[in-house]
Design an enzyme around this catalytic site. Structure first.
Site, PDB file in Angstrom:
ATOM      1  CG  ASP A   1      -1.885  -1.188   1.145  1.00 15.90           C
ATOM      2  OD1 ASP A   1      -2.815  -1.115   0.345  1.00 15.90           O
ATOM      3  OD2 ASP A   1      -1.680  -2.160   1.870  1.00 15.90           O
ATOM      4  CB  THR A   2       1.944   3.140  -2.343  1.00 13.21           C
ATOM      5  OG1 THR A   2       2.727   1.956  -2.203  1.00 13.21           O
ATOM      6  CG2 THR A   2       2.872   4.269  -2.751  1.00 13.21           C
TER       7      THR A   2
END
Length: 510
Positions: free
Chosen positions: A331-332
Site C-alpha cells: 500500500d502506497t
C-alpha cells in the site's frame, strides 16, 4: 493544481502554493498530511521517490529509499529460519526509513520553505484530529488484526482494540510531538537523538538488527532518470532499485502491438496487456535490484530489440506459460502538484504493506515500514539481502514528456500493480484518446500467479473472452491501486487533473 488521495492533503498543497510556496513545498506538505490521515498507506517511517520537471531544465529525480541494516547478512537471516521472502511483519523487514531525509532534500533543491513550515498542516491534523475517511476506514479495519500484537500500534492506532470507524475524529498526539521535533530540528532530528533511539529500541526488542548508526549514516540520492518513448511520448521513471524500469519494458512490448484497433475494455486488449505484463515482471524479478548489484545494465533491458523479442512470445489467442508474477501486495500514496511556474512534482511515499510491519514505536508514534520484504534470500541473486543494500522497490512516480516539456505528471498506487497501472493509464491516453480522469477510472485487470483478478465494471462478454483465452478470472474484492494525474495543456494554458475514485482523494486547482 494538486491531486492527492485525500482531500485534506490536496487542500494543504493548494494552501501552500497560495502563500508563495512552490509545487515542491506543496508536495511535501501534502505527503506529510497523508502520513497522518492515511496512516495505513504512508508515513515518516517509510520511503519516498520523487521526479520534478521544470521548464527549460533537466528532470530531477530523487531516490529516498533506505538500506538494510549493516548487520543484515543473508546467512544471519537464513539462520533465523526465515523463508524465501522476509515476512511482512518481521522486524527484519524494517529497513532505514528514507522519507524524512527525502522531503528535506526536495525542499532544499526546489522549495522556498523548510520542514518547519511544510509540516505545520500535518502537525495540526495529528494534534487536533481529523475525520476518518471511508476508504481509509476500510483499509484500517482490514489491518486491525495486524496491529493488535504490537503494543505501540495498539496504543496509537486502535481504539479499544478496534480500528476507528468512518467519521471518527482521530488524534495522534505522540506523532504530533515527533513531527514538531522534525519541524524544529530538520531531518537530523529524525535520524539522530531520541526519535531514532526509540525506533532502534523497538526494532531490536522485536529481534531486528537495525542500529542507530544505520539511520545516522542514511542519505538518499539525486539520480539520473530513465525513460522510453511510447509512440512519441517520453515516459520518465526513476532507475533501479525502483521498479520503474518494469513499466518501461511493458510499454516497449505493448508498442509492438496494434492496440488502437482494439476495444479498450475488451478481452483482446486486456489479454495482451496481461500477457505483456507477465513478461515484464519476469524481467523485473530476474534483474531489478540495488543498481550496484544488477547483472544487466538498464539500457539493455530498455532496448527496443529486446522488447520485440519478448513480444514475439505472446499468443493473441491464448494464455501461454510465461514467468510467474510476484504476489500483488502493498500500500502506497501517490500525489502530484503543478504550480504557476509549471514546476511539476510527481511523488510517491509508502510503508509498503498496509501499516508496514505493523510495528509502531510506543514513545514517538512512528509506524515502521516493511520494505525489506522486497529482498530475496537466494545466494547469487542480485536482489538478495546484504548489509547496507537497497531492496528492490515497488514505488515509481512518473512523468510524460513531449519535446522536452512535461505534459503529464502521474502515478498509480498498488505495489506490484504499479507498472501495470502506469501502462494502463498511458495506453488509455495515447491509444484510446482518454482524458486523464477517464484513463484513471477505466476498469483494471491484473494477475496473481495463475489467477486473473478483474475489477467490477468489465462486461460479461469481456470476462467470457478472457476465460476463452485461458484466464482463470475472479473479481477482486478491493480495487487495483489508486492513481492521480495532472495534464499540462501548454497551448491553452490549462491544467487538467484526475483523481482516482478508488480512493478518497481529489484534484483541486485555483
Amino acid at each position: 493544481m494538486a491531486a492527492t488521495s485525500h482531500p485534506l492533503a490536496s487542500i494543504a498543497a493548494v494552501d501552500v502554493m497560495k502563500v508563495g510556496g512552490t509545487a515542491a513545498d506543496a508536495a511535501v506538505a501534502a505527503v506529510a498530511v497523508l502520513g497522518v490521515v492515511e496512516p495505513a498507506m504512508t508515513g515518516i517511517g517509510g520511503d519516498c521517490f520523487c521526479l520534478i520537471a521544470k521548464p527549460n531544465a533537466p528532470v530531477w529525480a530523487y531516490n529516498g529509499s533506505g538500506r538494510a541494516a549493516s548487520a543484515a547478512t543473508m546467512d544471519r537471516l537464513l539462520a533465523a529460519n526465515l523463508p524465501h521472502k522476509i515476512p511482512v511483519t518481521s522486524p527484519h523487514a524494517v529497513t532505514v526509513p528514507g522519507a524524512v531525509e527525502a522531503w528535506e532534500a526536495i525542499l532544499k533543491a526546489h522549495g522556498r520553505f523548510g520542514l518547519d513550515k511544510a509540516l505545520q498542516y500535518a502537525i495540526r491534523y495529528a494534534e487536533k484530529g481529523f475525520p476518518v475517511a471511508p476508504r481509509v476506514a476500510a483499509d484500517w479495519a482490514n489491518f486491525a488484526e495486524k496491529l493488535a500484537p504490537n503494543a505501540g500500534s495498539v496504543k496509537h492506532y486502535l481504539i479499544n482494540g478496534k480500528a476507528p470507524e468512518v467519521g471518527h475524529v482521530m488524534r495522534q498526539p505522540a506523532l504530533a510531538v515527533t513531527l514538531k521535533k522534525i519541524a524544529a530540528g530538520g531531518a537530523k532530528a529524525f535520524y539522530e537523538g531520541e526519535i531514532v533511539a526509540d525506533i532502534v529500541a523497538t526494532v531490536q526488542a522485536a529481534g531486528g538488527l537495525l542500529a542507530e548508526e544505520d539511520l545516522a549514516s542514511h542519505h538518499g540520492d539525486a539520480v539520473e532518470p530513465i525513460s522510453t518513448s511510447y509512440r512519441g511520448l517520453d515516459i520518465m521513471q526513476l532507475p533501479p532499485n525502483g521498479q520503474g524500469v518494469t513499466a518501461l519494458v511493458l510499454l516497449n512490448i505493448l508498442e509492438q502491438l496494434d492496440l488502437k484497433s482494439l476495444d479498450p475494455i475488451g478481452a483482446q486488449r486486456l489479454h495482451l496487456a496481461l500477457e505483456a505484463a507477465r513478461l515484464a515482471f519476469g524481467v523485473r524479478n530476474m534483474h531489478v535490484a540495488d543498481v550496484d548489484h544488477m547483472r544487466e545494465p538498464v539500457a539493455a533491458l530498455l532496448d527496443k530489440g529486446f522488447a520485440q523479442r519478448l513480444a514475439k512470445l505472446l499468443d493473441p489467442g491464448k494464455r501461454v506459460p510465461l514467468p510467474k508474477s510476484p504476489m500483488p501486495t502493498g500500500d502506497t500514496v501517490y500525489l502530484t502538484v503543478v504550480d504557476r511556474d509549471r514546476m511539476a512534482v510527481s511523488l510517491i511515499n509508502s510503508l509498503y504493506s498496509g501499516f508496514g510491519t505493523g510495528i509502531c514505536t510506543e514513545k514517538t508514534g512512528v509506524m515502521l515500514h516493511n520494505r525489506g520484504t522486497g529482498f530475496v534470500l537466494e545466494p547469487g541473486h542480485p536482489n538478495t539481502i546484504a548489509p547496507c543494500k537497497q531492496p528492490m522497490h515497488t514505488m515509481m512516480p512518473a512523468l510524460a514528456m513531449r519535446d522536452g516539456h512535461c505534459t503529464t505528471s502521474f502515478g498509480v498506487m498498488g505495489a506490484d500493480f504499479q507498472p501495470m497501472g502506469h501502462a494502463h493509464v498511458v495506453t488509455n491516453m495515447v491509444d484510446y484518446d482518454m482524458d486523464i480522469q477517464q484513463a484513471i477510472d477505466a476498469p483494471r485487470a491484473f494477475y496473481m500467479d495463475e489467477i486473473t483478478e478483474v475489477e467490477r465494471g468489465l462486461s460479461e462478454a469481456t470476462i467470457a473472452g478472457l476465460q476463452l483465452r485461458g484466464h482463470n478470472v475472479v473479481f477482486r474484492r478491493l480495487p487495483h491501486g489508486g492513481g492521480q494525474g495532472i495534464v499540462i495543456d501548454w497551448d491553452k494554458g490549462n491544467l487538467i487533473g484526475g483523481s482516482d475514485h478508488r480512493k478518497d482523494g481529489c484534484a483541486i486547482g485555483y
